[in-house]
Design a protein around this motif. Structure first.
Motif, PDB file in Angstrom:
ATOM      1  N   MET A   1       9.164 -14.225  -5.832  1.00  8.91           N
ATOM      2  CA  MET A   1       7.946 -14.288  -5.074  1.00  8.91           C
ATOM      3  C   MET A   1       7.910 -13.160  -4.049  1.00  8.91           C
ATOM      4  N   GLN A   2       9.009 -12.936  -3.339  1.00 13.92           N
ATOM      5  CA  GLN A   2       9.071 -11.877  -2.345  1.00 13.92           C
ATOM      6  C   GLN A   2       8.920 -10.517  -3.020  1.00 13.92           C
ATOM      7  N   GLN A   3       9.543 -10.351  -4.160  1.00 11.17           N
ATOM      8  CA  GLN A   3       9.478  -9.072  -4.861  1.00 11.17           C
ATOM      9  C   GLN A   3       8.050  -8.791  -5.313  1.00 11.17           C
ATOM     10  N   ALA A   4       7.319  -9.819  -5.694  1.00 11.46           N
ATOM     11  CA  ALA A   4       5.921  -9.639  -6.091  1.00 11.46           C
ATOM     12  C   ALA A   4       5.093  -9.160  -4.906  1.00 11.46           C
ATOM     13  N   GLN A   5       5.387  -9.666  -3.728  1.00 13.41           N
ATOM     14  CA  GLN A   5       4.669  -9.237  -2.537  1.00 13.41           C
ATOM     15  C   GLN A   5       4.979  -7.769  -2.234  1.00 13.41           C
ATOM     16  N   VAL A   6       6.237  -7.374  -2.393  1.00 15.65           N
ATOM     17  CA  VAL A   6       6.616  -5.973  -2.184  1.00 15.65           C
ATOM     18  C   VAL A   6       5.832  -5.088  -3.149  1.00 15.65           C
ATOM     19  N   GLU A   7       5.789  -5.477  -4.406  1.00 14.94           N
ATOM     20  CA  GLU A   7       5.063  -4.691  -5.410  1.00 14.94           C
ATOM     21  C   GLU A   7       3.578  -4.625  -5.090  1.00 14.94           C
ATOM     22  N   SER A   8       3.002  -5.713  -4.619  1.00 10.69           N
ATOM     23  CA  SER A   8       1.593  -5.742  -4.245  1.00 10.69           C
ATOM     24  C   SER A   8       1.313  -4.774  -3.095  1.00 10.69           C
ATOM     25  N   GLU A   9       2.193  -4.771  -2.104  1.00 11.70           N
ATOM     26  CA  GLU A   9       2.027  -3.867  -0.967  1.00 11.70           C
ATOM     27  C   GLU A   9       2.173  -2.409  -1.405  1.00 11.70           C
ATOM     28  N   LYS A  10       3.073  -2.135  -2.321  1.00 14.91           N
ATOM     29  CA  LYS A  10       3.243  -0.772  -2.829  1.00 14.91           C
ATOM     30  C   LYS A  10       2.006  -0.329  -3.604  1.00 14.91           C
ATOM     31  N   GLU A  11       1.422  -1.256  -4.345  1.00 14.92           N
ATOM     32  CA  GLU A  11       0.192  -0.946  -5.085  1.00 14.92           C
ATOM     33  C   GLU A  11      -0.939  -0.606  -4.116  1.00 14.92           C
ATOM     34  N   LYS A  12      -1.034  -1.341  -3.019  1.00 12.48           N
ATOM     35  CA  LYS A  12      -2.053  -1.034  -2.003  1.00 12.48           C
ATOM     36  C   LYS A  12      -1.836   0.370  -1.441  1.00 12.48           C
ATOM     37  N   LEU A  13      -0.579   0.723  -1.192  1.00 13.75           N
ATOM     38  CA  LEU A  13      -0.266   2.055  -0.683  1.00 13.75           C
ATOM     39  C   LEU A  13      -0.697   3.123  -1.688  1.00 13.75           C
ATOM     40  N   THR A  14      -0.382   2.912  -2.936  1.00 19.50           N
ATOM     41  CA  THR A  14      -0.765   3.873  -3.978  1.00 19.50           C
ATOM     42  C   THR A  14      -2.278   4.060  -3.997  1.00 19.50           C
ATOM     43  N   GLN A  15      -3.017   2.963  -3.900  1.00 15.23           N
ATOM     44  CA  GLN A  15      -4.476   3.044  -3.897  1.00 15.23           C
ATOM     45  C   GLN A  15      -4.985   3.825  -2.686  1.00 15.23           C
ATOM     46  N   LEU A  16      -4.395   3.550  -1.517  1.00 12.92           N
ATOM     47  CA  LEU A  16      -4.802   4.281  -0.313  1.00 12.92           C
ATOM     48  C   LEU A  16      -4.515   5.776  -0.452  1.00 12.92           C
ATOM     49  N   GLU A  17      -3.337   6.104  -0.969  1.00 13.03           N
ATOM     50  CA  GLU A  17      -2.980   7.511  -1.127  1.00 13.03           C
ATOM     51  C   GLU A  17      -3.902   8.212  -2.122  1.00 13.03           C
ATOM     52  N   GLU A  18      -4.234   7.533  -3.205  1.00 13.66           N
ATOM     53  CA  GLU A  18      -5.150   8.120  -4.192  1.00 13.66           C
ATOM     54  C   GLU A  18      -6.538   8.303  -3.590  1.00 13.66           C
ATOM     55  N   GLY A  48      -5.258   8.334   6.683  1.00 15.26           N
ATOM     56  CA  GLY A  48      -3.853   8.681   6.913  1.00 15.26           C
ATOM     57  C   GLY A  48      -3.158   7.635   7.766  1.00 15.26           C
ATOM     58  N   GLN A  49      -3.853   7.149   8.781  1.00 16.44           N
ATOM     59  CA  GLN A  49      -3.296   6.092   9.632  1.00 16.44           C
ATOM     60  C   GLN A  49      -3.085   4.807   8.826  1.00 16.44           C
ATOM     61  N   ALA A  50      -4.039   4.498   7.961  1.00 14.06           N
ATOM     62  CA  ALA A  50      -3.913   3.302   7.117  1.00 14.06           C
ATOM     63  C   ALA A  50      -2.708   3.434   6.192  1.00 14.06           C
ATOM     64  N   ILE A  51      -2.476   4.645   5.704  1.00 11.98           N
ATOM     65  CA  ILE A  51      -1.320   4.877   4.829  1.00 11.98           C
ATOM     66  C   ILE A  51      -0.019   4.657   5.604  1.00 11.98           C
ATOM     67  N   VAL A  52       0.043   5.175   6.829  1.00 11.53           N
ATOM     68  CA  VAL A  52       1.237   4.983   7.661  1.00 11.53           C
ATOM     69  C   VAL A  52       1.461   3.494   7.922  1.00 11.53           C
ATOM     70  N   GLN A  53       0.388   2.777   8.251  1.00 12.55           N
ATOM     71  CA  GLN A  53       0.501   1.336   8.513  1.00 12.55           C
ATOM     72  C   GLN A  53       0.948   0.593   7.251  1.00 12.55           C
ATOM     73  N   GLN A  54       0.430   1.015   6.105  1.00  5.61           N
ATOM     74  CA  GLN A  54       0.822   0.362   4.853  1.00  5.61           C
ATOM     75  C   GLN A  54       2.292   0.601   4.562  1.00  5.61           C
ATOM     76  N   LYS A  55       2.784   1.794   4.839  1.00  7.49           N
ATOM     77  CA  LYS A  55       4.215   2.073   4.644  1.00  7.49           C
ATOM     78  C   LYS A  55       5.058   1.195   5.565  1.00  7.49           C
TER      79      LYS A  55
END
Length: 119
Positions: A1-18, A48-55
Motif C-alpha cells: 500500500m505504501q509503495q503504491a502511494q510512492v508510485e502515485s506521487e512519482k507519477e504526479k511529479l512526472t506529469q508536472l515535469e512534462e 517549478g515550485q510545484a515540482i519542488v514541492q512534489q519532490k
C-alpha cells in the motif's frame, strides 16, 4: 500500500515535469509581448515550485514507506521467533509424552512377562 502511494506521487511529479516542459517549449514557439511573457514566466515559475514541492512529498512518502516496511520486518521477526519458541515447546512436550508412553508400554510389557512367567 505504501509503495503504491510512492508510485502515485512519482507519477504526479512526472506529469508536472512534462506539463512544465510543454509550457517552456511553447513559449519559444509563440511570440509573447512583455506583459504576457512576464505572466507566462510567473506561471512556469509556479510550476517549478510545484515540482519542488512534489519532490519533497515523494521524499516524505518514501520515508514513511521505509519506516512502515522496517516496522513490518521487525514485527515479522518477532512473529517468527515466537513461532520457533512455540514449535520448540511443542516438540519438547511431544518428547516428554513419547517417553511417558514408552515407559508405560515397557511397564505393561514387563507385567505381562511376569504374569506369563508365573503361570
Amino acid at each position: 500500500m505504501q509503495q503504491a502511494q510512492v508510485e502515485s506521487e512519482k507519477e504526479k511529479l512526472t506529469q508536472l515535469e512534462e506539463y512544465a516542459e510543454q509550457y517552456r517549449s511553447e513559449k519559444n514557439l509563440i511570440g509573447l509581448n512583455a506583459f504576457l511573457s512576464t505572466n507566462y514566466q510567473h506561471f512556469v515559475d509556479r510550476l517549478g515550485q510545484a515540482i519542488v514541492q512534489q519532490k519533497q512529498q515523494i521524499a516524505r512518502v518514501e520515508q514513511q514507506s521505509n519506516f512502515v516496511r522496517h516496522q513490518w520486518i521487525k514485527a515479522r521477526g518477532k512473529t517468527e521467533s515466537m513461532d520457533w519458541l512455540k514449535k520448540k515447546h511443542l516438540t519438547s512436550e511431544e518428547l516428554v509424552e513419547s517417553k511417558k508412553e514408552q515407559a508405560q508400554s515397557d511397564e505393561f510389557a514387563m507385567q505381562r512377562f511376569l504374569i506369563l512367567k508365573n503361570t
